[in-house]
Scaffold this active site. Structure first.
Site, PDB file in Angstrom:
ATOM      1  N   CYS A 131       0.522 -15.650 -23.277  1.00 45.11           N
ATOM      2  CA  CYS A 131       1.482 -16.712 -22.983  1.00 45.11           C
ATOM      3  C   CYS A 131       0.764 -18.002 -22.592  1.00 45.11           C
ATOM      4  CB  CYS A 131       2.423 -16.295 -21.859  1.00 45.11           C
ATOM      5  SG  CYS A 131       3.664 -17.548 -21.480  1.00 45.11           S
ATOM      6  N   ILE A 192       1.313 -13.314 -34.249  1.00 44.90           N
ATOM      7  CA  ILE A 192       0.704 -14.100 -33.196  1.00 44.90           C
ATOM      8  C   ILE A 192       1.768 -14.581 -32.204  1.00 44.90           C
ATOM      9  CG2 ILE A 192      -1.191 -14.897 -34.662  1.00 44.90           C
ATOM     10  CD1 ILE A 192       0.354 -17.534 -35.107  1.00 44.90           C
ATOM     11  N   ASN A 193       1.311 -14.914 -30.986  1.00 44.68           N
ATOM     12  CA  ASN A 193       2.168 -15.642 -30.073  1.00 44.68           C
ATOM     13  C   ASN A 193       2.091 -17.121 -30.457  1.00 44.68           C
ATOM     14  OD1 ASN A 193       3.762 -16.380 -27.852  1.00 44.68           O
ATOM     15  ND2 ASN A 193       2.789 -14.884 -26.520  1.00 44.68           N
ATOM     16  N   GLY A 245       6.935 -17.800 -37.080  1.00 45.36           N
ATOM     17  CA  GLY A 245       7.591 -18.624 -38.082  1.00 45.36           C
ATOM     18  C   GLY A 245       8.460 -17.892 -39.075  1.00 45.36           C
TER      19      GLY A 245
END
Length: 305
Positions: A131, A192-193, A245
Site C-alpha cells: 500500500c 500489481i497494487n 486496470g
C-alpha cells in the site's frame, strides 16, 4: 458450453472475477444493487489489527485513464470485521471470501491473519505489503525482498489457509520480491497494487490529495500489470492473481494468458458499480469468440508461443 471455473491453491472459483480490496467495501454494499454471487470471490476492504480512520481529505484525484487514491487503509479493525462485517457479507455471498490483511509490522500482520484464519467463511488470505498510502509499513515491506519474506514467514506460521502476497509495482525488480515470497512459503502472489502518482491543482499550486501522493490505478496501468505478471509467471511455481486496470472480459483473458490464474477488478468498480457483474456475464461469450473451452487451460498461454 464453456467452463469458466479456476482454482487458487485448491479453492475453486466459479469464474476468475474478484473485486479488488478497497474498491468493493465489504461486499454487502454492492449486494444491494445486484446479486454478487455471480462473482468467483471477493477481496474485502484491507483490514488492520486496530481501527483506522485513514488519511485526511481530499483523498481522490482524477486522471486521464485512471485515478489517484490516498484512503489510508480506513477500516474498523479486525475484531469489528469478524463480529460485524463478515456475518453481513456471508448473508449475501456464498462463495469463497478473500481477506485482505494490512499491517505496520510483521507481528501485526501475523496477529490479524491469525484472527481471520479462524473464520470458516474466509478461504484465502491476501497479505497487502504494497500500500503506497501509509507512512510506515505497507509498501515498505513490499520493496525489499528480505522484508517481504519476513512478513510471509510470520503469516504462514499462524495460518493454515492459502497465503497470497500482494506486491507493489513501485520496484525495479518485481521478480526478486515474488521469488522471496515464494521461498518464504507463500502459496500465491497478487500483483500489481497501485503505482505511486500525484496531481497538482493549477489554481492553488498545491497537490490535489492531502497526502500529496497516492496510488494510481485504472486502465493506464494495465500494460504494466500484464508485463509484471508475465515476468513473475516465468520465475515462480505458485499461482498469480492479476490486478491492474482490468475493465473487460477481454482484459481478463489477456491477463490469464500472461500467467494469472484469477483476476481482480479494482478502479473500474468506482466508475461503474456493475462492472464485475458485466465482466462475469460477458466472459463466456468472449471465450467462445476466441475458441476457449476451459478457461484454466489458457493460464500462461502467452509463454508457449
Amino acid at each position: 458450453m464453456v467452463n469458466t471455473s479456476v482454482s487458487l491453491s485448491g479453492v475453486t472459483l466459479k469464474n476468475p472475477i474478484i473485486p479488488a480490496s478497497g474498491t468493493f467495501g465489504f461486499g454487502y454494499e454492492f449486494a444491494e444493487i445486484y446479486d454478487i454471487n455471480c462473482l468467483g470471490s471477493l477481496s474485502f476492504k484491507g483490514t488492520t489489527k486496530e481501527p483506522r480512520f485513514g488519511n485526511p481529505t481530499p483523498r481522490i484525484a482524477e486522471c486521464n485513464d485512471g485515478l489517484i487514491n490516498s484512503i489510508g487503509l480506513q477500516n474498523p479493525g479486525v475484531e469489528k470485521v469478524i463480529s460485524t462485517e463478515l456475518p453481513r457479507l456471508r448473508a449475501c455471498f456464498d462463495g469463497p471470501i478473500t481477506a485482505n490483511v494490512c499491517g505496520f509490522s510483521a507481528e501485526e500482520y501475523a496477529y490479524t491473519a491469525a484472527a481471520l484464519d479462524k473464520e470458516e467463511q474466509v478461504e484465502l488470505l491476501e497479505i497487502n505489503i504494497s500500500c503506497p498510502n501509509v507512512h510506515c509499513g505497507g509498501m515498505a515491506f513490499g520493496t525489499d525482498p528480505k522484508a517481504a519474506a519476513e512478513v510471509t514467514r510470520a503469516v504462514k506460521a499462524v495460518t493454515k489457509k492459502p497465503v497470497y502476497m500482494k506486491l507493489t509495482p513501485n520496484v525495479t525488480d518485481i521478480v526478486s520480491i515474488a521469488k522471496a515470497c515464494e521461498d518464504a512459503g507463500a502459496d500465491g502472489i497478487s500483483l500489481i497494487n497501485t503505482m505511486l502518482g500525484m496531481r497538482i491543482d493549477l489554481k492553488t499550486g498545491k497537490p490535489v490529495v492531502a497526502n500529496k501522493m497516492g496510488g494510481f490505478s485504472g486502465p493506464a496501468v494495465f500494460p504494466v500489470a500484464v508485463r509484471m505478471i508475465y515476468q513473475v509467471y516465468d520465475a515462480v511455481k505458485i499461482p498469480i492473481i492479476g490486478i491492474g486496470g482490468v475493465s473487460s472480459a477481454e482484459n481478463v483473458i489477456e491477463m490469464m494468458l500472461a500467467g494469472a490464474s484469477a483476476v481482480e477488478v479494482g478502479a473500474a468498480n468506482l466508475v461503474n458499480p456493475f462492472v464485475c457483474r458485466d465482466i462475469a456475464e460477458n466472459l463466456p461469450k468472449v471465450m467462445e469468440k476466441y475458441g476457449i473451452t476451459n478457461l484454466s487451460d489458457i493460464i500462461g498461454g502467452a509463454h508457449n508461443v
